[in-house]
Design a protein around this motif. Sequence first.
Motif, mmCIF file in Angstrom:
data_model
loop_
_atom_site.group_PDB
_atom_site.id
_atom_site.type_symbol
_atom_site.label_atom_id
_atom_site.label_comp_id
_atom_site.label_asym_id
_atom_site.label_seq_id
_atom_site.Cartn_x
_atom_site.Cartn_y
_atom_site.Cartn_z
ATOM 1 N N THR A 4 0.854 -1.184 0.000
ATOM 2 C CA THR A 4 0.000 0.000 0.000
ATOM 3 C C THR A 4 0.886 1.228 0.000
ATOM 4 N N VAL A 5 0.599 2.152 -0.908
ATOM 5 C CA VAL A 5 1.328 3.413 -1.001
ATOM 6 C C VAL A 5 0.351 4.539 -0.693
ATOM 7 N N ILE A 6 0.757 5.408 0.212
ATOM 8 C CA ILE A 6 -0.028 6.596 0.543
ATOM 9 C C ILE A 6 0.725 7.781 -0.036
ATOM 10 N N THR A 7 0.055 8.572 -0.868
ATOM 11 C CA THR A 7 0.770 9.646 -1.563
ATOM 12 C C THR A 7 -0.133 10.834 -1.854
ATOM 13 N N ASN A 8 0.511 11.953 -2.101
ATOM 14 C CA ASN A 8 -0.172 13.142 -2.617
ATOM 15 C C ASN A 8 0.461 13.566 -3.944
ATOM 16 N N SER A 9 1.285 12.690 -4.515
ATOM 17 C CA SER A 9 2.011 12.984 -5.745
ATOM 18 C C SER A 9 1.266 12.459 -6.967
ATOM 19 N N SER A 43 -3.037 20.650 0.839
ATOM 20 C CA SER A 43 -3.775 21.674 1.571
ATOM 21 C C SER A 43 -3.826 21.230 3.032
ATOM 22 N N TYR A 44 -4.514 21.984 3.822
ATOM 23 C CA TYR A 44 -4.670 21.625 5.241
ATOM 24 C C TYR A 44 -5.318 20.246 5.368
ATOM 25 N N SER A 45 -6.265 19.934 4.491
ATOM 26 C CA SER A 45 -6.933 18.630 4.571
ATOM 27 C C SER A 45 -5.977 17.479 4.244
ATOM 28 N N THR A 46 -4.952 17.737 3.440
ATOM 29 C CA THR A 46 -3.946 16.719 3.150
ATOM 30 C C THR A 46 -3.235 16.327 4.445
ATOM 31 N N GLU A 47 -2.864 17.324 5.224
ATOM 32 C CA GLU A 47 -2.194 17.081 6.507
ATOM 33 C C GLU A 47 -3.133 16.333 7.470
ATOM 34 N N GLN A 48 -4.408 16.696 7.473
ATOM 35 C CA GLN A 48 -5.373 16.016 8.337
ATOM 36 C C GLN A 48 -5.510 14.546 7.963
ATOM 37 N N MET A 49 -5.553 14.270 6.674
ATOM 38 C CA MET A 49 -5.650 12.875 6.228
ATOM 39 C C MET A 49 -4.409 12.091 6.625
ATOM 40 N N LEU A 50 -3.251 12.719 6.526
ATOM 41 C CA LEU A 50 -2.002 12.055 6.886
ATOM 42 C C LEU A 50 -2.054 11.551 8.333
ATOM 43 N N GLY A 76 17.121 20.195 -1.770
ATOM 44 C CA GLY A 76 18.505 20.459 -1.422
ATOM 45 C C GLY A 76 18.828 19.988 -0.018
ATOM 46 N N ILE A 77 20.113 19.827 0.245
ATOM 47 C CA ILE A 77 20.603 19.422 1.566
ATOM 48 C C ILE A 77 21.795 20.306 1.875
ATOM 49 N N PHE A 78 21.666 21.086 2.941
ATOM 50 C CA PHE A 78 22.740 21.991 3.313
ATOM 51 C C PHE A 78 22.930 21.925 4.808
ATOM 52 N N GLN A 79 24.131 21.581 5.248
ATOM 53 C CA GLN A 79 24.451 21.361 6.650
ATOM 54 C C GLN A 79 23.482 20.310 7.185
ATOM 55 N N ASN A 80 22.746 20.585 8.241
ATOM 56 C CA ASN A 80 21.808 19.610 8.805
ATOM 57 C C ASN A 80 20.389 19.830 8.290
ATOM 58 N N ASN A 81 20.214 20.693 7.310
ATOM 59 C CA ASN A 81 18.875 21.051 6.845
ATOM 60 C C ASN A 81 18.522 20.375 5.531
ATOM 61 N N ILE A 82 17.336 19.828 5.496
ATOM 62 C CA ILE A 82 16.769 19.268 4.276
ATOM 63 C C ILE A 82 15.757 20.287 3.791
ATOM 64 N N THR A 83 15.950 20.759 2.564
ATOM 65 C CA THR A 83 15.129 21.865 2.065
ATOM 66 C C THR A 83 14.343 21.446 0.830
ATOM 67 N N ASP A 84 13.313 22.236 0.534
ATOM 68 C CA ASP A 84 12.494 21.968 -0.638
ATOM 69 C C ASP A 84 12.023 23.276 -1.239
ATOM 70 N N TYR A 85 11.368 23.179 -2.403
ATOM 71 C CA TYR A 85 11.005 24.380 -3.150
ATOM 72 C C TYR A 85 9.611 24.910 -2.866
ATOM 73 N N GLY A 86 8.737 24.078 -2.388
ATOM 74 C CA GLY A 86 7.366 24.538 -2.172
ATOM 75 C C GLY A 86 6.727 23.796 -1.033
ATOM 76 N N GLU A 87 5.417 23.819 -1.021
ATOM 77 C CA GLU A 87 4.676 23.156 0.036
ATOM 78 C C GLU A 87 4.927 21.653 -0.015
ATOM 79 N N THR A 88 5.162 21.091 1.147
ATOM 80 C CA THR A 88 5.344 19.645 1.267
ATOM 81 C C THR A 88 4.613 19.178 2.509
ATOM 82 N N LEU A 89 4.374 17.900 2.585
ATOM 83 C CA LEU A 89 3.808 17.360 3.809
ATOM 84 C C LEU A 89 4.759 17.660 4.958
ATOM 85 N N ASP A 90 4.195 17.900 6.111
ATOM 86 C CA ASP A 90 4.985 18.171 7.307
ATOM 87 C C ASP A 90 5.837 16.937 7.618
#
Length: 159
Positions: A19-24, A54-61, A75-89
């Motif tokens: 089973t795969v749970i995704t928003n992609s 959206s907020y409901s995506t997080e609620q479903m998660l 991207g990955i810089f020092q101890n931080n994992i970064t992204d370009y836009g909204e992602t799941l928490d």
Amino acid sequence: IGSTIREMAFYLKNKKELTVITNSILVINELINTDVKVIVLGGVLNNNEEMIYSYSTEQMLEQYYVDKAFFSCGGIFQNNITDYGETLDRYKLAQHSKKMILLADSRKFGRTAKIKSCSFDIVDTVVVDTEINSQYLDYLQHQKINILLASTDEQENIT
């Protein structure tokens, strides 16, 4: 959500009892007409990112618990994992999974995207290609993160 996650979905296509749970949208499209059960997290379609969020995506998660959570980054810089836009928490995702697995092209290391999504303290395993710089490999080992080195013939196609 980039092509790294789509590549992972490609390798899951022939799995049974998965089973795969995704928003992609990329993952959904890759797993259509397979035996993989796909649960789609709902919300608002972001056409540019080819994902639902959206907020409901997080609620479903919050309703699900998984054995392994796979995620990618911009991207990955020092101890931080970064992204370009909204992602799941990512921290919420970590609370609902037994293992957090980061899929990252070696070119992501030393690069930043505009939003910090999490730090390595929630990551159990990193899957990365064999071109990773030894400095970053040492860092991951020092953090006691499992490392899976993946070779690919199409290195230039993974972003």
